[in-house]
Design a protein around this motif. Structure first.
Motif, PDB file in Angstrom:
ATOM      1  N   ALA A   1       0.829  -1.204   0.000  1.00  0.00           N
ATOM      2  CA  ALA A   1       0.000   0.000   0.000  1.00  0.00           C
ATOM      3  C   ALA A   1       0.865   1.257   0.000  1.00  0.00           C
ATOM      4  CB  ALA A   1      -0.932  -0.002   1.205  1.00  0.00           C
ATOM      5  N   TYR A   2       1.937   1.258   0.814  1.00  0.00           N
ATOM      6  CA  TYR A   2       2.820   2.428   0.850  1.00  0.00           C
ATOM      7  C   TYR A   2       3.497   2.663  -0.496  1.00  0.00           C
ATOM      8  CZ  TYR A   2       2.492   3.217   5.893  1.00  0.00           C
ATOM      9  OH  TYR A   2       2.044   3.526   7.150  1.00  0.00           O
ATOM     10  N   ILE A   3       3.948   1.570  -1.132  1.00  0.00           N
ATOM     11  CA  ILE A   3       4.570   1.698  -2.455  1.00  0.00           C
ATOM     12  C   ILE A   3       3.573   2.257  -3.458  1.00  0.00           C
ATOM     13  CG2 ILE A   3       5.541   0.411  -4.402  1.00  0.00           C
ATOM     14  CD1 ILE A   3       6.745  -1.528  -2.333  1.00  0.00           C
ATOM     15  N   GLY A   4       2.346   1.728  -3.406  1.00  0.00           N
ATOM     16  CA  GLY A   4       1.301   2.204  -4.307  1.00  0.00           C
ATOM     17  C   GLY A   4       0.944   3.659  -4.067  1.00  0.00           C
ATOM     18  N   ILE A   5       0.846   4.050  -2.818  1.00  0.00           N
ATOM     19  CA  ILE A   5       0.517   5.442  -2.475  1.00  0.00           C
ATOM     20  C   ILE A   5       1.601   6.383  -2.969  1.00  0.00           C
ATOM     21  CG2 ILE A   5       0.324   7.067  -0.542  1.00  0.00           C
ATOM     22  CD1 ILE A   5      -1.187   4.876   0.969  1.00  0.00           C
ATOM     23  N   PHE A   6       2.866   5.986  -2.774  1.00  0.00           N
ATOM     24  CA  PHE A   6       3.969   6.817  -3.260  1.00  0.00           C
ATOM     25  C   PHE A   6       3.899   6.963  -4.775  1.00  0.00           C
ATOM     26  CE2 PHE A   6       8.168   6.981  -5.225  1.00  0.00           C
ATOM     27  CZ  PHE A   6       8.645   8.166  -4.702  1.00  0.00           C
ATOM     28  N   ALA A   7       3.685   5.831  -5.479  1.00  0.00           N
ATOM     29  CA  ALA A   7       3.677   5.856  -6.943  1.00  0.00           C
ATOM     30  C   ALA A   7       2.541   6.717  -7.478  1.00  0.00           C
ATOM     31  CB  ALA A   7       3.567   4.430  -7.484  1.00  0.00           C
ATOM     32  N   ILE A   8       1.343   6.521  -6.950  1.00  0.00           N
ATOM     33  CA  ILE A   8       0.195   7.262  -7.483  1.00  0.00           C
ATOM     34  C   ILE A   8       0.279   8.738  -7.088  1.00  0.00           C
ATOM     35  CG2 ILE A   8      -1.434   6.946  -5.559  1.00  0.00           C
ATOM     36  CD1 ILE A   8      -2.217   6.603  -9.310  1.00  0.00           C
ATOM     37  N   SER A   9       0.828   9.017  -5.900  1.00  0.00           N
ATOM     38  CA  SER A   9       0.989  10.415  -5.473  1.00  0.00           C
ATOM     39  C   SER A   9       1.992  11.129  -6.379  1.00  0.00           C
ATOM     40  CB  SER A   9       1.471  10.484  -4.017  1.00  0.00           C
ATOM     41  OG  SER A   9       0.530   9.912  -3.154  1.00  0.00           O
ATOM     42  N   PHE A  10       3.092  10.433  -6.683  1.00  0.00           N
ATOM     43  CA  PHE A  10       4.107  11.009  -7.557  1.00  0.00           C
ATOM     44  C   PHE A  10       3.538  11.260  -8.950  1.00  0.00           C
ATOM     45  CE2 PHE A  10       7.797  10.819 -10.395  1.00  0.00           C
ATOM     46  CZ  PHE A  10       8.641  11.718  -9.776  1.00  0.00           C
ATOM     47  N   LEU A  11       2.782  10.292  -9.467  1.00  0.00           N
ATOM     48  CA  LEU A  11       2.164  10.437 -10.787  1.00  0.00           C
ATOM     49  C   LEU A  11       1.240  11.646 -10.827  1.00  0.00           C
ATOM     50  CD1 LEU A  11       1.550   9.343 -13.653  1.00  0.00           C
ATOM     51  CD2 LEU A  11      -0.275   7.977 -12.609  1.00  0.00           C
ATOM     52  N   LEU A  12       0.415  11.793  -9.810  1.00  0.00           N
ATOM     53  CA  LEU A  12      -0.526  12.916  -9.782  1.00  0.00           C
ATOM     54  C   LEU A  12       0.199  14.245  -9.628  1.00  0.00           C
ATOM     55  CD1 LEU A  12      -3.370  11.392  -7.553  1.00  0.00           C
ATOM     56  CD2 LEU A  12      -3.423  11.792 -10.019  1.00  0.00           C
ATOM     57  N   LEU A  13       1.239  14.271  -8.820  1.00  0.00           N
ATOM     58  CA  LEU A  13       1.974  15.519  -8.608  1.00  0.00           C
ATOM     59  C   LEU A  13       2.662  15.995  -9.884  1.00  0.00           C
ATOM     60  CD1 LEU A  13       3.575  15.003  -5.075  1.00  0.00           C
ATOM     61  CD2 LEU A  13       1.905  16.752  -5.728  1.00  0.00           C
ATOM     62  N   VAL A  14       3.375  15.087 -10.569  1.00  0.00           N
ATOM     63  CA  VAL A  14       4.085  15.511 -11.779  1.00  0.00           C
ATOM     64  C   VAL A  14       3.129  15.815 -12.925  1.00  0.00           C
ATOM     65  CG1 VAL A  14       6.154  14.213 -11.159  1.00  0.00           C
ATOM     66  CG2 VAL A  14       4.440  13.159 -12.675  1.00  0.00           C
TER      67      VAL A  14
END
Length: 254
Positions: A37-50
């Motif tokens: 879940a943490y890996i997924g949250i980081f990935a999706i958060s990064f995608l949305l931010l960029v």
């Protein structure tokens, strides 16, 4: 009310909507599998931010690309105008220009603009494609349909990447005054590859990305156009890294 409508409409687009839903699902998943879940949250958060204009603008830094704009008042003459290939969408039911992707169209338009300013310059259209449909042939057909004399255009259909384009075109470009037309994000790498082949090119960039003028209510909402710009930036980072590795292994490479 108008801005609220625009904000809601933008948030309901596939990228922000599905991204937020994925984020929520991953937060819920924290109860059962925290690491995933943490890996997924980081990935999706990064995608949305960029993908937000505010962050994307910092990454692509449009102001640094302005040095690649072409100024005709500083160039009294040109011998060659080289338009590098980009995306194509082959479909025999469509006209040639409709089979060119937006990136390819943007480059060709800049090439045609320069061809109009410098009527004695040769127009070279480059790039391979799929099966028997090449970027260079579609560009040539489009240029002819827009009034450019066919005898003035030369194709380079065998090139499948920028290194190929530089290598194959170099023998006909050395010792000529050459304008290189490509996307602003691609210009640094493309110029480097042509320079390595002994061709001193004059940058004529197009296809710029700049989100600074977007209204405030759009600056922090993920947008697919921003993601596309950041993706192109990242592709150039990887491309330049690959060139450096190749040259480290073999100084004569590329």
């Amino acid at each position: 009310m108008f801005e609220l409508k625009k904000i809601l409409g933008a948030m309901l687009m596939p990228l922000p909507l599905l991204g937020i839903l994925c984020f929520i699902a991953l937060v819920i998943a924290l109860r059962t599998n925290k690491l995933s879940a943490y890996i997924g949250i980081f990935a999706i958060s990064f995608l949305l931010l960029v993908s937000t204009p505010f962050i994307g603008q910092q990454i692509i830094d449009p102001s640094s690309q302005l040095k690649y704009t072409f100024h005709s008042n500083q160039q009294p003459a040109l011998d060659k105008i080289v338009v590098l290939g980009c995306d194509v969408n082959p479909n025999p039911q469509l006209s040639a220009n409709s089979q060119l992707g937006n990136c390819a169209k943007s480059r060709l338009v800049e090439g045609l603009r320069l061809a109009n300013i410098y009527p004695n310059a040769q127009l070279i259209v480059s790039g391979g494609g799929y099966a028997k449909v090449t970027n260079s042939s579609l560009m040539q057909q489009t240029a002819i349909s827009l009034g450019v004399d066919a005898t003035r255009i030369k194709q380079n259909p065998a090139a499948m990447d920028t290194a190929d384009e530089a290598r194959l075109l170099a023998p006909t470009l050395v010792d000529f005054k050459v304008a290189l037309v490509t996307s602003a994000s691609h210009m640094a790498r493309a110029s480097d590859l042509f320079n390595a082949q002994g061709v001193d090119v004059i940058p004529a960039a197009t296809d710029f990305y700049d989100f600074s003028a977007w209204p405030t209510h759009k600056q922090y909402i993920p947008n697919v156009e921003v993601l596309k710009a950041v993706t192109r930036y990242w592709r150039e980072v990887l491309g330049s890294a690959w060139i450096n590795v190749r040259r480290w292994i073999d100084p004569e490479a590329l």
